[in-house]
Design an enzyme around this catalytic site. Sequence first.
Site, mmCIF file in Angstrom:
data_model
loop_
_atom_site.group_PDB
_atom_site.id
_atom_site.type_symbol
_atom_site.label_atom_id
_atom_site.label_comp_id
_atom_site.label_asym_id
_atom_site.label_seq_id
_atom_site.Cartn_x
_atom_site.Cartn_y
_atom_site.Cartn_z
ATOM 1 N NE ARG A 1 8.619 6.367 6.483
ATOM 2 C CZ ARG A 1 9.377 5.267 6.637
ATOM 3 N NH1 ARG A 1 9.981 5.034 7.792
ATOM 4 N NH2 ARG A 1 9.514 4.405 5.646
ATOM 5 C CE1 TYR B 1 6.548 3.337 -10.371
ATOM 6 C CE2 TYR B 1 6.655 0.966 -10.129
ATOM 7 C CZ TYR B 1 7.187 2.211 -9.893
ATOM 8 O OH TYR B 1 8.358 2.337 -9.179
ATOM 9 C CG MET C 1 5.836 -2.943 -7.870
ATOM 10 S SD MET C 1 7.553 -2.394 -7.685
ATOM 11 C CE MET C 1 8.423 -3.966 -7.921
#
Lengths: 259, 259, 259, 259, 259
Positions: free
Chosen positions: C134, C148, C150
């Site tokens: 991962r 995007y 954030m």
Amino acid sequence: MLRFDWARWRTLTAGERNTVAQEAESVLGKLEQGKTSASAIFSLLGHKGDLMLLHYRASFAELKSAELQVAALRLWDFAAPVNSYLSVVELGLYDSSVKTYQELVARGIAPHSPEWQGEIHAVLERQREAMRTRLYPEIPPSRYLCFYPMDRKRDENKNFYTLPIEERQRQMHDHGMVGRRYAGEVKQVITGSIGFDDWEWGVDLFADDPLVFKKLIYEMRFDQVSAEYALFGSFFVGVRVPAMKLGELLSGKLPALPR
Amino acid sequence: MLRFDWARWRTLTAGERNTVAQEAESVLGKLEQGKTSASAIFSLLGHKGDLMLLHYRASFAELKSAELQVAALRLWDFAAPVNSYLSVVELGLYDSSVKTYQELVARGIAPHSPEWQGEIHAVLERQREAMRTRLYPEIPPSRYLCFYPMDRKRDENKNFYTLPIEERQRQMHDHGMVGRRYAGEVKQVITGSIGFDDWEWGVDLFADDPLVFKKLIYEMRFDQVSAEYALFGSFFVGVRVPAMKLGELLSGKLPALPR
Amino acid sequence: MLRFDWARWRTLTAGERNTVAQEAESVLGKLEQGKTSASAIFSLLGHKGDLMLLHYRASFAELKSAELQVAALRLWDFAAPVNSYLSVVELGLYDSSVKTYQELVARGIAPHSPEWQGEIHAVLERQREAMRTRLYPEIPPSRYLCFYPMDRKRDENKNFYTLPIEERQRQMHDHGMVGRRYAGEVKQVITGSIGFDDWEWGVDLFADDPLVFKKLIYEMRFDQVSAEYALFGSFFVGVRVPAMKLGELLSGKLPALPR
Amino acid sequence: MLRFDWARWRTLTAGERNTVAQEAESVLGKLEQGKTSASAIFSLLGHKGDLMLLHYRASFAELKSAELQVAALRLWDFAAPVNSYLSVVELGLYDSSVKTYQELVARGIAPHSPEWQGEIHAVLERQREAMRTRLYPEIPPSRYLCFYPMDRKRDENKNFYTLPIEERQRQMHDHGMVGRRYAGEVKQVITGSIGFDDWEWGVDLFADDPLVFKKLIYEMRFDQVSAEYALFGSFFVGVRVPAMKLGELLSGKLPALPR
Amino acid sequence: MLRFDWARWRTLTAGERNTVAQEAESVLGKLEQGKTSASAIFSLLGHKGDLMLLHYRASFAELKSAELQVAALRLWDFAAPVNSYLSVVELGLYDSSVKTYQELVARGIAPHSPEWQGEIHAVLERQREAMRTRLYPEIPPSRYLCFYPMDRKRDENKNFYTLPIEERQRQMHDHGMVGRRYAGEVKQVITGSIGFDDWEWGVDLFADDPLVFKKLIYEMRFDQVSAEYALFGSFFVGVRVPAMKLGELLSGKLPALPR
């Protein structure tokens, strides 16, 4: 504030560069000679521009004429305007205004009545006469300039414009006391730009040691009117370059300031 | 920070590229040699610029001269300045300042009186002498640099500048303790830019493992002075490139850092 | 993210365009082959750029090398970098962190003591090993990408960084449950960029049906941590283009994704 | 939105301009013919762009193909993309959603359970079928377009996303009632862009009298959901230009709309 | 607002410059002649543009035609549009609106009922007729123009749009009283731009002494509706240049205004 195109400048021959620089030195040299209607050149630090032109003029028409005169220089072919600030010299008159208003009220004169307007007008005329040298200042001969625009906050709770004038007067007085402690080291020219540019005031600081800009503004940041109500725009710092040494600057060398 | 015009660069012949790179290596190589007045080159990651030049200088005039020296390089024809930051090294002196102020008050000396100013001046002079190496640091030889500017908030309720100095001292002390835990992995140079640039402080972090930047700043984000009062500008991350390897970088290969 | 100069591209002959495209296909084709160190090309929708290059790399030096390799392509002469984002893959470890901290506290180990640091380090090492796939993900083969950046808010009253860790854990858990409901349709890669770029996190979403991006993010907007604490940057949506089909794209045709 | 380079355009001969315009008229004329998959051209007012292309398409891949088709026009050599907006048509379904949720809850079905998901899916499918013409609208033939993006606020106290769904339904209902009073004069197409672009919604208004845009939006500004929760981006106003009249526009004359 | 490319302009011969200027003088001279459908040229101060064109027109189609007519000038090859503002003249009708609403309510007419709409429509028609000269104003012949856009705040607590109409009426009345005191010195044209441009209103001020702009706007900043609810965009200040003197301006000399 102008960005200078060094790459295009270097495509000129040494002779062409000389001709362009001499024209600029000659024209800007004359603009530099005025007393209360003079211009000055600064070499800016950082990427916000290479040159900063400061024009003190008696009217907007004269100011525009100075802009046109500079745009007509061949040097302008290598310069892109990236910033500017339009404002008029402003004196801090809270003390005298509050005093005048209180006197008029005490004399029973109604605000905005013809008599009130006449009295205010007379006071302003007397002040304009008395403060002529501060209203039409010469550009100080200091080596460094710091310019920044600022606003007073109008937030939901902290709103400078809803404070009573006496409270504004008190805060501005404390604020002015900090500036006064630096009087020998920094020359301040405060200008107002409500209706002229995107911030409410513009501040010009002149000093021979630029560290003083930081000390002054840092100390001021803790007085109430700055801590609670000041909003600041970009800061610009430049080194004074006499017009006659513009060619030297454009050859890549920072000229010394004649003393 | 500079954007490099690879397309125009490739219009040069290999020989021309070599000449331009060698001139830059030579000039920047000399600037790199200074101890407390040195420059360094970084190759930036991302679109915020290709190169970052770091100039540590003793005065703004020397800094401007360094800028002019770089702008005079033929390499500059391929470089567009897209960002910059102007600031001076600043030491965190809350502990000593609070102690000094308390002593002066205890001795009955009035703030801003000539005696007060004299004592403060003497303390600052002693500190400047004692901390000369921290005030005029060398550029650490680390492989990675992280730079960002920051402010302390002046919001309606959370306003750092209206906190008592003892509270600011306490918060900055806790903040400093986090940094201290990373002392072996990150070298910090804190600079102040009030009056010089658009944020109040600039932070240079140097490390050989860039992941440490994230760990340090993430951990700090939870201390009170950062969580409640910090505002951050853009972050810039670069890889150190020795001046003599600039040509290698401009040929499209990231040079190793000599160890 | 790159803007492509179609006008200049069309000044090339068909043969020149072919040569430039083939070089790019060849180099990007190799970069595409890596498993956990691969690149991918997307054709962006709208004016925010024409192409988006996604580089997953094991270190910033390898990432910079990939950037330099791409800038060395002749294709780069027609491409202007207009945006970028620098971050590292990050796993949501609130549950395990809270558990670890509670155990250490229960065992009477003082926070930040050498013993504490050693235990934390050991836990992180075990996690890194267990979660290697991962931490070093492959780029999913989906047709669409949504990216995007954030932040978590640090407002006067709503400040994510002043919440107790257990409360942040709870909110992030609820947030994660929404994502889990979309696990079959969207592959998420969350990256952290504190200290690296201008926002705190970057989010990569991969899906074959782009409508799912909207459904997922809309549903999440109502969970507490998003509704109250999320700030979003720009959104970028692209269509995957296999490197070997770059020439087809540059001839004005959107290539199909081989299945 | 595209800026058109009139100066470069005038460097072409009349014949070349004719060729370029005819190619554009032909290609855009075909794109204009689609019913629910059509494009339209608008001549924008002001400096935000000269042309605006509106593409209604059934998928993002078709949309990207339309973009590529336009970028392949020789006309594109004179056009710089300066803005864009990516979104999907969205129907206001608060009433039906609240009703469905209430029914499912009344029937004892647990939210997000497989049964719940199945029921929701079935409802959505029925709606999609019933509202197909509203989900895939034709571009109205009106002379004027007004486009703007918007958000719902997530401030500390006024946060639309933390309101109960019944309260959001009530406010959206009142908001819709204002729009309904303008139904004969304005055609609205509401699109959702969460996950696709930088604002949450995009609004297309079509009318023959552009004054109605102002009346409608001004009146709406006083309904609760707009007054308290709406944030607006830039507004763009354009005049419809039939594709076959593009050449007329590019010759400097605003074409009439055939009726 | 247009930026003028002086460098390119100077590459023309004197004869070419003359031809270009004469064409512009002729076309703009005609546009200047209209009464309520006229244009005017201003020379802007600062870097926000060199020229500002003001077009008063009866419809958006006529406005777009004016834009196209100007873009067709050869002068446009030297001009880059950098800003614009789209709005319609708006009269302050709070007093009459409140009176009308109160009368209708008193007569028992339900808001938005057909009868209500008919009455409102009739009132508006009568006003439009009575105020035709204010709705379609001529451009005042003053030497200076100040333009700025503005909004009314919609913050969490200070939200102009949630105030009762009587309160808005009261505040706007006080605001208007300040303006009235400057009636002899400043001519105001207020325009509305909700639905047309990025701010809600645009303000044109015309005066022969530009200092009056500052006095008026400064004084207004303290009335409640400005202090608490006004948000301001950029300010633009220009000097009127008669179309027939455009060539003089482009030769670097600020033309006098014929009196």
